[in-house]
Write a protein that holds these residues in place. Structure first.
Motif, PDB file in Angstrom:
ATOM      1  N   ILE A 102      60.563  13.486  30.119  1.00 47.86           N
ATOM      2  CA  ILE A 102      60.866  14.602  29.097  1.00 47.86           C
ATOM      3  C   ILE A 102      62.024  15.465  28.573  1.00 47.86           C
ATOM      4  CG2 ILE A 102      59.864  17.649  29.852  1.00 47.86           C
ATOM      5  CD1 ILE A 102      57.730  16.723  31.696  1.00 47.86           C
ATOM      6  N   PRO A 104      62.420  17.766  26.093  1.00 49.77           N
ATOM      7  CA  PRO A 104      62.597  19.323  24.711  1.00 49.77           C
ATOM      8  C   PRO A 104      63.788  18.870  23.485  1.00 49.77           C
ATOM      9  CG  PRO A 104      62.853  19.829  26.650  1.00 49.77           C
ATOM     10  CD  PRO A 104      63.444  18.758  26.923  1.00 49.77           C
ATOM     11  N   LEU A 105      64.603  18.635  23.839  1.00 43.46           N
ATOM     12  CA  LEU A 105      65.368  19.128  22.266  1.00 43.46           C
ATOM     13  C   LEU A 105      65.037  17.031  21.758  1.00 43.46           C
ATOM     14  CD1 LEU A 105      68.764  19.608  24.068  1.00 43.46           C
ATOM     15  CD2 LEU A 105      67.450  21.418  22.747  1.00 43.46           C
ATOM     16  N   GLU A 106      65.061  16.879  22.227  1.00 42.32           N
ATOM     17  CA  GLU A 106      64.290  15.235  21.581  1.00 42.32           C
ATOM     18  C   GLU A 106      62.827  14.975  21.198  1.00 42.32           C
ATOM     19  OE1 GLU A 106      66.862  12.843  20.731  1.00 42.32           O
ATOM     20  OE2 GLU A 106      68.431  13.993  21.720  1.00 42.32           O
ATOM     21  N   GLY A 107      62.235  16.427  21.797  1.00 38.94           N
ATOM     22  CA  GLY A 107      60.954  16.128  20.862  1.00 38.94           C
ATOM     23  C   GLY A 107      59.623  15.418  22.387  1.00 38.94           C
ATOM     24  N   PRO A 110      55.856  16.495  27.831  1.00 38.39           N
ATOM     25  CA  PRO A 110      55.076  15.898  29.108  1.00 38.39           C
ATOM     26  C   PRO A 110      53.789  14.594  28.743  1.00 38.39           C
ATOM     27  CG  PRO A 110      55.349  18.112  29.242  1.00 38.39           C
ATOM     28  CD  PRO A 110      55.195  17.915  28.092  1.00 38.39           C
ATOM     29  N   GLU A 111      53.133  15.048  27.725  1.00 35.29           N
ATOM     30  CA  GLU A 111      52.237  14.200  26.937  1.00 35.29           C
ATOM     31  C   GLU A 111      53.072  12.685  26.366  1.00 35.29           C
ATOM     32  OE1 GLU A 111      53.398  16.892  23.490  1.00 35.29           O
ATOM     33  OE2 GLU A 111      53.205  17.217  26.307  1.00 35.29           O
ATOM     34  N   SER A 137      69.621  13.062  35.551  1.00 33.07           N
ATOM     35  CA  SER A 137      70.624  13.330  33.917  1.00 33.07           C
ATOM     36  C   SER A 137      69.831  14.666  34.545  1.00 33.07           C
ATOM     37  CB  SER A 137      70.559  12.519  32.945  1.00 33.07           C
ATOM     38  OG  SER A 137      68.505  12.477  33.214  1.00 33.07           O
ATOM     39  N   VAL A 138      69.751  15.844  32.637  1.00 26.77           N
ATOM     40  CA  VAL A 138      69.576  17.401  32.702  1.00 26.77           C
ATOM     41  C   VAL A 138      67.920  16.893  32.873  1.00 26.77           C
ATOM     42  CG1 VAL A 138      68.891  18.670  31.630  1.00 26.77           C
ATOM     43  CG2 VAL A 138      71.144  18.121  32.053  1.00 26.77           C
ATOM     44  N   ALA A 142      64.719  17.381  34.539  1.00 26.09           N
ATOM     45  CA  ALA A 142      63.448  18.053  34.673  1.00 26.09           C
ATOM     46  C   ALA A 142      62.160  17.473  34.666  1.00 26.09           C
ATOM     47  CB  ALA A 142      63.749  17.989  33.115  1.00 26.09           C
TER      48      ALA A 142
ATOM     49  N   GLN B  74      77.099  16.609  31.301  1.00 27.09           N
ATOM     50  CA  GLN B  74      75.577  16.342  30.580  1.00 27.09           C
ATOM     51  C   GLN B  74      76.066  17.757  30.161  1.00 27.09           C
ATOM     52  OE1 GLN B  74      73.105  15.507  32.863  1.00 27.09           O
ATOM     53  NE2 GLN B  74      73.947  14.277  34.791  1.00 27.09           N
ATOM     54  N   LEU B 108      63.131  24.375  36.454  1.00 24.75           N
ATOM     55  CA  LEU B 108      62.478  24.104  35.304  1.00 24.75           C
ATOM     56  C   LEU B 108      62.215  25.224  34.082  1.00 24.75           C
ATOM     57  CD1 LEU B 108      61.221  21.465  33.577  1.00 24.75           C
ATOM     58  CD2 LEU B 108      58.731  22.016  34.387  1.00 24.75           C
ATOM     59  N   ARG B 256      61.531  23.397  19.284  1.00 25.88           N
ATOM     60  CA  ARG B 256      61.208  21.743  20.121  1.00 25.88           C
ATOM     61  C   ARG B 256      61.257  22.904  21.644  1.00 25.88           C
ATOM     62  NH1 ARG B 256      63.480  16.730  18.323  1.00 25.88           N
ATOM     63  NH2 ARG B 256      61.986  15.796  16.841  1.00 25.88           N
ATOM     64  N   PHE B 260      57.801  22.950  24.343  1.00 29.33           N
ATOM     65  CA  PHE B 260      58.062  23.268  25.659  1.00 29.33           C
ATOM     66  C   PHE B 260      57.611  24.086  26.819  1.00 29.33           C
ATOM     67  CE2 PHE B 260      60.037  21.297  29.918  1.00 29.33           C
ATOM     68  CZ  PHE B 260      59.121  20.537  29.899  1.00 29.33           C
TER      69      PHE B 260
END
Lengths: 189, 269
Positions: A102, A104-107, A110-111, A137-138, A142, B74, B108, B256, B260
């Motif tokens: 997952i 978020p920054l790369e779009g 979870p799906e 990693s981050v 996550a 990171q 998270l 994005r 999320f």
């Protein structure tokens, strides 16, 4: 041929040229067996219906091996990670390959990774522990936290690979993040 | 001259000793915005520096297990680093970690808010140009780490970032007629017009006075004080909605991390 080879990861125009001349100098039978191997691998490889690992048989040899424990599933990012864990010979359970994390920054949500498949497997009720072995990693963290959120309510234990100093490493040269994690995760002797 | 070949691992001679000109280096304080794999074992790191805005640097070998750079490079890490100026991309040669925000990384929801900040900075920050965004980003991350209500921190961060980028919504005066909006009928909010509209310049979505007051507080109060603001769920939802509309309208791209965050909230319900 040089152009096709440049598309491979880590292969620049010069390397491609070297590979191309090497192949041209080989006996035709050798080149043919390489070409057939490439084609066969690509055509016959698919995702295992159980663990989503890449395989030629469905279910894959790891999933159909009855000697492997059914009560632990090790969740990894990529098929190569299965090989890495297998090399340790310390894990005898089964795997689940997410094909991504997952981010978020790369779009990547979870799906977009094989999480639904994992939940479906867990619904079968044989698994008692999920070991999350995503990268430290981050994005990996996550993803691990997200999996814990989904899986814990099912009454299944969720564990995360420890992180710390590399074996044979040198304390003086360890980076701060790794060293402080190693301190947090210290254990009784 | 007799000596080991220059590529040998025991070759520790400095570039000067070998008669090569060393690359000029410079030091920067930065927050890591994002990283991308580069080549076989390198990583391309987008840094947001205090003095030079956005800078891309290459961390050589950062994907190897034994890399000393990887841990500190990171996203989210606040670092001090040394870069060597190279022809195309600068090379990150040394990194010292100032703060890694472990409490944010370990949650998270918080890490998603933090990602939202990084994403916004990445969109609006100019390359190689200092601005006032750096203290804002650090301040926002520290507030998240200190456990201040992430929703409020986020709204304050968005308002201030928009203002710094020149898209800040007008809140005290009508965005169309320019007159103060105090006591001038039913207010509305329009991202396209650039903020609040007074009763006579009706047009956007209805804006309640309590929401406007909260927005003004979040935009103007000392960042450290914003946790004191008391807002009910309804106002909170409306603030988020209209700021999101304002961000999407002016930045012209989907956000994005917020998408999320929505996924996470759906999961909680």
């Amino acid at each position: 041929m040089i152009q096709e080879l440049t598309r491979l990861p880590g292969v620049g125009p010069k390397t491609a040229q070297r590979l191309a001349f090497f192949l041209l100098a080989q006996p035709i039978a050798d080149v043919q067996s390489l070409a057939e191997a490439l084609l066969r691998a690509r055509q016959n490889t698919r995702q295992c219906g159980v663990c989503c690992n890449l395989t030629e048989e469905d279910p894959c040899p790891l999933c159909s091996d009855s000697r492997r424990d059914r009560d632990a599933i090790c969740v990894v990012e990529r098929p190569a990670d299965v090989q890495a864990v297998e090399r340790t010979r310390d894990f005898h359970g089964r795997y689940h390959v997410l094909h991504g994390v997952i981010s978020p920054l790369e779009g990547v949500g979870p799906e977009d990774i094989r999480l639904a498949e994992l939940l479906r497997r867990l619904g079968e009720g044989t698994c008692r522990e999920v070991i999350v072995a995503t990268n430290p990693s981050v994005e990996g963290e996550a993803t691990a936290m997200y999996i814990a959120r989904l899986v814990k309510p099912l009454g299944i234990r969720v564990t995360r690979l420890a992180s710390g100093l590399p074996a044979g490493g040198d304390l003086e040269y360890a980076d701060q993040v790794t060293l402080s994690r190693a301190l947090q995760g210290r254990r009784e002797l | 001259m007799i000596g080991p070949p220059s590529c040998a691992p025991w070759d520790t001679a400095t570039p000067e000793a070998k008669g090569e000109t060393p690359l000029p280096t410079y030091n920067q304080e930065a927050v890591v915005l994002r990283t991308r794999d580069l080549g076989e074992a390198d990583r391309l790191v987008t840094l947001f520096t205090r003095e030079r805005g956005k800078v891309n640097g290459v961390a050589r070998g950062a994907r190897r297990a034994a890399s000393r750079l990887a841990g500190s490079l990171q996203p989210l890490s606040h670092i001090r680093c040394q870069l060597a100026r190279a022809r195309t991309l600068d090379i990150i040669t040394q990194v010292e970690l100032i703060e890694s925000f472990p409490s944010v990384r370990g949650d998270l929801t918080l890490v998603t808010y933090a990602n939202h900040f990084l994403e916004l900075v990445d969109v609006v920050a100019p390359e190689r140009e200092a601005g006032d965004l750096f203290p804002l980003l650090l301040g926002g991350l520290h507030l998240l780490a200190a456990g201040v209500d992430p929703g409020l921190v986020s709204r304050a961060f968005e308002l201030r970032l928009l203002a710094a980028a020149g898209f800040g919504p007008a809140l005290r005066d009508c965005a169309r007629c320019g007159r103060p909006v105090e006591e001038r009928g039913d207010l509305s909010f329009s991202p396209g017009e650039g903020g609040v509209l007074c009763g006579e310049c009706d047009g956007g979505a209805l804006l309640r006075r309590s929401v406007l007051a909260a927005l003004i507080y979040l935009q103007e109060a000392d960042l450290r004080q914003i946790g004191r603001l008391a807002v009910d769920e309804r106002d909170r939802g409306e603030m988020e909605g209209l700021l999101r509309a304002h961000l999407t309208y002016h930045l012209d791209r989907p956000l994005r991390s917020l998408a999320f965050l929505d996924t996470l909230r759906r999961g909680e319900r």
